[in-house]
Design a protein around this motif. Structure first.
Motif, PDB file in Angstrom:
ATOM      1  N   ILE A  92       0.870  -1.174   0.000  1.00 54.36           N
ATOM      2  CA  ILE A  92       0.000   0.000   0.000  1.00 54.36           C
ATOM      3  C   ILE A  92       0.905   1.220   0.000  1.00 54.36           C
ATOM      4  O   ILE A  92       1.785   1.342   0.860  1.00 54.36           O
ATOM      5  N   GLU A 130      -4.052   7.114  -0.879  1.00 57.87           N
ATOM      6  CA  GLU A 130      -3.511   5.854  -0.394  1.00 57.87           C
ATOM      7  C   GLU A 130      -4.086   4.777  -1.303  1.00 57.87           C
ATOM      8  O   GLU A 130      -5.303   4.737  -1.506  1.00 57.87           O
ATOM      9  N   LYS A 132      -3.558   0.576  -3.018  1.00 60.95           N
ATOM     10  CA  LYS A 132      -2.919  -0.736  -3.021  1.00 60.95           C
ATOM     11  C   LYS A 132      -2.454  -1.049  -4.437  1.00 60.95           C
ATOM     12  O   LYS A 132      -3.210  -0.882  -5.394  1.00 60.95           O
TER      13      LYS A 132
END
Length: 170
Positions: A92, A130, A132
């Protein structure tokens, strides 16, 4: 004519989005003891772009804080984990965007690397996101197999280009 071309070039560069990774949370797989995590920790700390690394031994997660104005990519972090003899199960990243205007395909390019936001229907793009990394080698083999079906609409996903990263915003 030359003036018009120069103005057009300046406008393109003035509106370009630049991304910089400020933090990465890497969950490694294959660790069996604290010496294993120590090997990954040493590899990550040896990178000049890294400011600090904290380790959670319970989850095998390494939180990497990066220096300002770094040019690091998810691939270089993954390679360091692999150099220590382990694999990335999840990564992440926190991306800081200086001009958050993504193109119509929800992608941007930075220093020859392309970031593509996938399944971003509900989250607006901000100046910091943010996300992944959903590519092969950044998630478990089982998750990659499951994701390749749902992300097959992105031709670059199956291609496995090491300079293109598919991100799912969190």
């Amino acid at each position: 004519m030359k003036t018009k071309i120069m103005i057009a070039i300046l406008l393109v560069f003035a509106t370009a989005t630049h991304a910089q990774i400020t933090k990465a949370e890497i969950t490694a797989t294959g660790l069996t003891c604290s010496m294993c995590s120590n090997a990954i920790n040493k590899q990550l700390k040896a990178m000049p772009e890294v400011e600090s690394v904290t380790t959670d031994l319970n989850t095998n997660t390494f939180t990497v804080q990066l220096k300002k104005d770094n040019q690091i990519t998810p691939l270089s972090l993954k390679q360091r984990v692999e150099k220590a003899g382990f694999f990335v199960g999840s990564m992440i990243i926190t991306l800081k965007l200086d001009n958050p205007k993504w193109n119509d395909k929800m992608s941007l390019t930075q220093k020859g690397h392309t970031y593509i936001l996938v399944d971003n229907a509900t989250n607006p793009v901000k100046d910091q996101i943010e996300a992944k990394v959903m590519d092969k080698g950044f998630i478990t083999a089982k998750e990659y197999k499951r994701m390749s079906k749902s992300l097959s609409k992105y031709p670059t996903y199956a291609a496995g280009d090491e300079k293109t990263f598919h991100l799912k915003q969190l």
